[in-house]
Structures are given as structure tokens and as C-alpha cells.
Write an enzyme that holds these catalytic residues in place. Structure first.
Site, PDB file in Angstrom:
ATOM      1  N   TYR A   1      -6.103 -11.178  -6.900  1.00  0.00           N
ATOM      2  CA  TYR A   1      -7.467 -10.763  -7.707  1.00  0.00           C
ATOM      3  C   TYR A   1      -8.664 -11.985  -8.016  1.00  0.00           C
ATOM      4  O   TYR A   1      -8.186 -13.124  -8.259  1.00  0.00           O
ATOM      5  CB  TYR A   1      -7.386 -10.288  -9.134  1.00  0.00           C
ATOM      6  CG  TYR A   1      -6.840  -8.697  -8.772  1.00  0.00           C
ATOM      7  CD1 TYR A   1      -5.186  -8.632  -8.581  1.00  0.00           C
ATOM      8  CD2 TYR A   1      -7.701  -7.582  -9.262  1.00  0.00           C
ATOM      9  CE1 TYR A   1      -4.757  -6.926  -8.656  1.00  0.00           C
ATOM     10  CE2 TYR A   1      -7.275  -6.299  -9.215  1.00  0.00           C
ATOM     11  CZ  TYR A   1      -5.592  -5.963  -9.063  1.00  0.00           C
ATOM     12  OH  TYR A   1      -4.925  -4.878  -9.371  1.00  0.00           O
TER      13      TYR A   1
ATOM     14  N   ASP B   1     -11.380   1.281  -2.790  1.00  0.00           N
ATOM     15  CA  ASP B   1     -10.021   1.271  -2.419  1.00  0.00           C
ATOM     16  C   ASP B   1      -9.542   1.445  -0.998  1.00  0.00           C
ATOM     17  O   ASP B   1      -9.386   3.099  -1.391  1.00  0.00           O
ATOM     18  CB  ASP B   1      -9.745   1.846  -3.116  1.00  0.00           C
ATOM     19  CG  ASP B   1      -7.975   1.072  -3.492  1.00  0.00           C
ATOM     20  OD1 ASP B   1      -7.565   0.636  -3.099  1.00  0.00           O
ATOM     21  OD2 ASP B   1      -7.470   2.013  -4.765  1.00  0.00           O
TER      22      ASP B   1
ATOM     23  N   GLN C   1      -6.994  -4.030   3.603  1.00  0.00           N
ATOM     24  CA  GLN C   1      -7.853  -3.696   1.811  1.00  0.00           C
ATOM     25  C   GLN C   1      -8.115  -3.684   1.570  1.00  0.00           C
ATOM     26  O   GLN C   1      -8.626  -5.072   0.312  1.00  0.00           O
ATOM     27  CB  GLN C   1      -6.598  -3.115   1.033  1.00  0.00           C
ATOM     28  CG  GLN C   1      -5.956  -1.578   0.035  1.00  0.00           C
ATOM     29  CD  GLN C   1      -6.740  -0.148   0.008  1.00  0.00           C
ATOM     30  OE1 GLN C   1      -6.050  -0.163   1.702  1.00  0.00           O
ATOM     31  NE2 GLN C   1      -6.746   0.322  -0.267  1.00  0.00           N
TER      32      GLN C   1
ATOM     33  N   HIS D   1       2.973  -0.474  -2.778  1.00  0.00           N
ATOM     34  CA  HIS D   1       3.115  -1.464  -2.935  1.00  0.00           C
ATOM     35  C   HIS D   1       5.138  -1.731  -3.194  1.00  0.00           C
ATOM     36  O   HIS D   1       5.471  -2.621  -4.334  1.00  0.00           O
ATOM     37  CB  HIS D   1       2.762  -1.888  -4.442  1.00  0.00           C
ATOM     38  CG  HIS D   1       0.977  -2.367  -4.315  1.00  0.00           C
ATOM     39  ND1 HIS D   1       0.906  -2.242  -3.065  1.00  0.00           N
ATOM     40  CD2 HIS D   1      -0.229  -2.276  -4.995  1.00  0.00           C
ATOM     41  CE1 HIS D   1      -0.520  -2.399  -2.204  1.00  0.00           C
ATOM     42  NE2 HIS D   1      -0.964  -2.477  -3.839  1.00  0.00           N
TER      43      HIS D   1
ATOM     44  N   GLU E   1      -6.354  -7.386   0.623  1.00  0.00           N
ATOM     45  CA  GLU E   1      -4.868  -7.416   0.926  1.00  0.00           C
ATOM     46  C   GLU E   1      -4.930  -6.836   2.615  1.00  0.00           C
ATOM     47  O   GLU E   1      -5.221  -5.826   3.305  1.00  0.00           O
ATOM     48  CB  GLU E   1      -4.629  -6.166   0.120  1.00  0.00           C
ATOM     49  CG  GLU E   1      -5.143  -6.164  -1.273  1.00  0.00           C
ATOM     50  CD  GLU E   1      -4.531  -4.787  -1.807  1.00  0.00           C
ATOM     51  OE1 GLU E   1      -3.441  -4.424  -1.853  1.00  0.00           O
ATOM     52  OE2 GLU E   1      -5.339  -4.546  -2.405  1.00  0.00           O
TER      53      GLU E   1
ATOM     54  N   HIS F   1      -1.494  -9.939  -3.186  1.00  0.00           N
ATOM     55  CA  HIS F   1      -2.655  -8.949  -3.619  1.00  0.00           C
ATOM     56  C   HIS F   1      -2.682  -9.475  -4.588  1.00  0.00           C
ATOM     57  O   HIS F   1      -3.047  -9.487  -6.605  1.00  0.00           O
ATOM     58  CB  HIS F   1      -1.130  -8.046  -4.490  1.00  0.00           C
ATOM     59  CG  HIS F   1      -2.058  -6.559  -5.190  1.00  0.00           C
ATOM     60  ND1 HIS F   1      -3.076  -7.008  -6.049  1.00  0.00           N
ATOM     61  CD2 HIS F   1      -1.955  -5.349  -4.886  1.00  0.00           C
ATOM     62  CE1 HIS F   1      -3.936  -5.516  -5.739  1.00  0.00           C
ATOM     63  NE2 HIS F   1      -3.220  -4.831  -5.158  1.00  0.00           N
TER      64      HIS F   1
ATOM     65  N   ASN G   1       0.547  -0.980   0.282  1.00  0.00           N
ATOM     66  CA  ASN G   1      -0.178  -0.152  -0.047  1.00  0.00           C
ATOM     67  C   ASN G   1       1.000   1.465   0.177  1.00  0.00           C
ATOM     68  O   ASN G   1       1.911   1.095  -0.748  1.00  0.00           O
ATOM     69  CB  ASN G   1      -1.237   0.012   1.215  1.00  0.00           C
ATOM     70  CG  ASN G   1      -2.204   0.867   0.469  1.00  0.00           C
ATOM     71  OD1 ASN G   1      -2.285   1.974   0.479  1.00  0.00           O
ATOM     72  ND2 ASN G   1      -3.808   0.046   0.893  1.00  0.00           N
ATOM     73  N   ARG G   2       0.403   1.841   0.157  1.00  0.00           N
ATOM     74  CA  ARG G   2       1.058   3.344   0.213  1.00  0.00           C
ATOM     75  C   ARG G   2       1.184   4.344   1.361  1.00  0.00           C
ATOM     76  O   ARG G   2       0.923   3.876   2.696  1.00  0.00           O
ATOM     77  CB  ARG G   2      -0.399   4.711  -0.864  1.00  0.00           C
ATOM     78  CG  ARG G   2      -0.300   4.158  -1.529  1.00  0.00           C
ATOM     79  CD  ARG G   2      -1.853   5.066  -2.011  1.00  0.00           C
ATOM     80  NE  ARG G   2      -2.039   4.928  -3.405  1.00  0.00           N
ATOM     81  CZ  ARG G   2      -2.222   3.565  -3.832  1.00  0.00           C
ATOM     82  NH1 ARG G   2      -3.708   2.887  -2.911  1.00  0.00           N
ATOM     83  NH2 ARG G   2      -3.224   3.642  -4.911  1.00  0.00           N
TER      84      ARG G   2
END
Ligand code: GLA
Length: 386
Positions: free
Chosen positions: A222, A286, A323, A145, A351, A220, A119-120
Site C-alpha cells: 500500500y 478495485d 489491479q 489472495h 498489484e 500487495h 486476487n479472486r
């Protein structure tokens, strides 16, 4: 070390082959079929070559109930996860690519392990012990990431491959050097993927450092429980065991506030379809949810149900956050497995993690790892149908 690892692989693969052969000698063909199906097994194959010629291996972990997890050592990636639906029809429920080449192109982290910090991190900067560290920025002004070449874009070492009566596991490790993407400290980390006989995919994360640093690893993947590439995920029913979330600014950096989800489209405390209120959320979901467990112990974080196939996925984690990303940036520009085109909302991610931008948010649970300490987190995906 390398010899040991080669030995382990040979041992595991031989065990599968030899075990199968022995049975054929002592039982009728039909009996051996039944017995083989009761076992956990691991096979390996070459998945492709890196531009420098390094071979990448794909491991297939199989359980007796038709679940197959494929893992490769580039990015320690979960390449596919096949599970039966309520009628026993087996399908791959993760987005990704058929070949290594697909993963070597720019893609939005399909199935990979993300690190050193998932993440950020706002502006790609943080202070630790009075020193400011500047990280690679790869998401506007922010760090996302793990940076430009995160853990998803490196070749991991395969430390161990083993199957027994109840589990099949692959252990991968990576040494992230001091200064990599701007992070302090040599970080030795490992990820163990374990498929169990009772339909769980467990991921164990570990790390140690020789200098105080920050760590936050996740997977991560999907998901599309109706089958990868089969359509959007808006009809999936989601339950998140979280009464609160961390609101974000326009750059998706948490504002620092911890807000109640009650009476808002963020509320998934009771199962709701992902699409029911997505139009009320700018850009789609998100967001980091603050799990009611508080982290530290393995607890239910999420349950997802796909009504047409009956597939259910539960996520348990020791992490304090998760997340929820509704695949907002998928736009049909990527063609994935079996030629399927991944359009907006064709997959979702859950996540498990510490909160985004924690290094700059003293009130969030700490992500600091000191020499002598051990980072350990566990996330379990449990598959069933109803
Ligand atoms: C995470 C982020 C998203 C996006 C995706 C990858 O889930 O939170 O904003 O960056 O990864 O596209």
C-alpha cells in the site's frame, strides 16, 4: 541448504562490516563517510518471533541515494520503503506495522507477497485437465489472495542475501505443498527483492510445479507517496498504461468482458488525480486494468506523482494486468507504523498480475503452469522526484 543460507547471510553481513572497517584504516573519517554512502549495503536484525518460537528476520537494503527497503521473511513482506522527497527529506511511503505482532493480526495484506493465486477466483472453483478443484473460500463465496493461509501468512526460507556495487538483494523461497488451500501440485516458488543503485526496487518471481496448477503471484504494498499515514491518496496523480479494463460483478469477479476505459472514470491513460472521479465508481477503484503491453516483456504499466512532495513512482512489469485498488476497505480500524491510523483511501495498491478469475475465463491470458515449465515474472518500481 540451511548451512549454505546461513553462510551467505554471514558472508553478506560480514562484507558490510568488514568493508566499512577497512576504509576507516585507509582513509580519513570524512572520506570514508563519503565512500560508505556510495555503497549498496544489507543489514539484518531480528524482527520478532512466531508463536512457535521461530525467529523472523528483517533485512534492510540501502542504496547510496537514501533509499531503504526493509523485507522480512514472514509473508516475504516489504515492511517499509523509504525514499527522499524533492527536498531530500526521507520518509517511509508504505503502510504497515512497526512490529511482527502487527503483521500476525488480521490485516489487509500490507506489503506481503500474495499467492498461490493473487486476487479472486469465483466460487473458489476451477477445472483443470477435466478435474474440478475446490479452493478455500475466504471472501464471501469466493477465493481471495491464495485463501485462508496464503503465501502472505507463511514463513519463507531465506536462500540468499547479497550486495555488490550496484545491487542489494534478498532471495526468499517457499514450498507450497500439493493440496494447500485446495491447489494441485507441489509448487516451489521464490521471490527476489533487489534494490538498485539507480533507485529501483525490482521483484523477480519464479515457480515450478510437479503437477499442472495455476499460479499468479504479486506484491500487495500500500503506497502513499506523501508518507505513510499522512492523509488520503486522492490528490496523487495516476497514469495507467491501459486502454482497457475487466469490469466486475458485485462480488468483484470479472464478468469476462474487456472494456474500453475511454470516456469513463476508469480512464487513467492521461495523468489524473485518483480523487477526480472516484465518486463515480461504486465502492472506489478495485479493478484489473489490461495493460497495453500485453505482458511478456518488461514495460511501463503505471506512473504515480504526488505533487506536495514531488515523489514519482513508476511501475514496469512483464505481467499483462495491474489491479488498481484505492484502499476502499481501510476504515480507521487499523493503527499502523508510528501510531498512524489508516483511514479510507490512506493508501493505494498497484498489484501487477494476471487477470482475476483467469482459471474460469478461457479468453483471459493463461495462468496454467505445467511440470517442466518455469513461471517467471518481473515487476520494477522506479523512484524519482520532480
Ligand atoms: C485486493 C482486492 C481488494 C481487497 C484488497 C485487500 O486489492 O482486490 O478487493 O481485497 O486486496 O483488502
Amino acid at each position: 541448504m540451511r548451512t549454505k543460507f546461513l553462510f551467505n547471510i554471514i558472508l553478506a553481513v560480514t562484507a558490510v562490516i568488514v568493508f566499512g572497517c577497512e576504509k576507516k584504516n585507509t582513509a580519513t573519517a570524512q572520506e570514508s563517510e563519503v565512500k560508505e554512502k556510495k555503497e549498496m549495503s544489507i543489514t539484518k536484525e531480528t524482527f520478532g518471533k512466531m508463536p512457535d518460537g521461530q525467529e523472523i528476520t528483517l533485512y534492510t537494503l540501502t542504496n547510496p541515494n537514501g533509499i531503504k527497503a526493509k523485507i522480512m521473511n514472514y509473508g516475504a513482506t516489504l515492511v517499509s520503503l523509504e525514499t527522499p522527497d524533492r527536498d531530500g527529506k526521507v520518509t517511509d511511503i508504505t503502510l504497515g506495522f512497526d512490529t511482527l505482532d502487527g503483521y500476525l493480526t488480521e490485516h489487509p495484506y500490507f506489503g506481503v507477497i500474495v499467492g498461490r493465486y493473487a486476487n479472486r477466483i469465483g466460487k473458489g472453483r476451477f477445472m483443470l485437465d477435466g478435474v474440478e478443484y475446490k479452493l478455500a473460500t475466504n471472501n464471501g463465496p469466493n477465493h481471495l489472495h491464495g485463501g485462508i493461509k496464503g503465501f502472505d501468512k507463511v514463513v519463507w526460507k531465506v536462500d540468499d542475501v547479497k550486495a555488490n556495487d550496484d545491487t542489494a538483494a534478498v532471495k526468499l523461497s517457499y514450498l507450497s505443498k500439493n493440496g494447500e488451500e485446495g491447489y494441485p501440485g507441489n509448487l516451489t516458488c521464490s521471490v527476489i527483492y533487489t534494490l538498485t543503485k539507480d533507485n529501483k526496487l525490482r521483484i523477480d518471481y519464479e515457480a515450478k510445479t510437479d503437477k499442472t496448477t495455476v499460479v499468479n503471484m504479486t506484491n500487495h504494498a500500500y503506497w502513499n507517496l506523501a508518507g505513510q499515514g499522512s492523509g488520503d491518496i486522492l490528490g496523487h496523480e495516476l497514469m495507467l498504461n491501459a486502454d482497457k479494463y475487466t469490469p466486475v460483478d458485485e462480488g468483484l469477479i470479472p464478468t469476462g468482458e474487456i472494456k474500453d476505459v475511454k470516456d469513463s472514470p476508469m480512464d487513467f491513460t492521461k495523468p489524473m488525480t485518483i480523487g477526480s472521479r472516484i465518486d463515480q465508481v461504486t465502492g472506489g477503484y478495485d479493478h484489473n486494468y489490461v495493460l497495453n503491453s500485453g505482458g511478456g516483456k518488461l514495460a511501463l504499466a503505471a506512473r504515480v506523482y504526488e505533487p506536495t512532495t514531488g515523489r514519482v513512482m513508476e511501475i514496469y512489469t512483464t505481467e499483462p494486468g495491474i489491479q488498481f485498488y484505492s484502499g476502499n476497505f481501510l476504515d480507521g480500524s487499523i493503527t499502523g507504523k508510528s501510531g498512524k491510523v489508516y483511514k479510507k483511501h490512506y493508501g493505494f495498491c498497484l498489484e501487477t498480475q494476471h487477470f482475476p478469475d483467469s482459471p474460469n475465463k478461457p479468453k483471459f491470458p493463461s495462468v496454467v503452469l505445467k511440470p517442466g515449465e518455469k513461471y517467471t515474472t518481473v515487476t520494477v518500481h522506479k523512484f524519482s522526484t520532480k
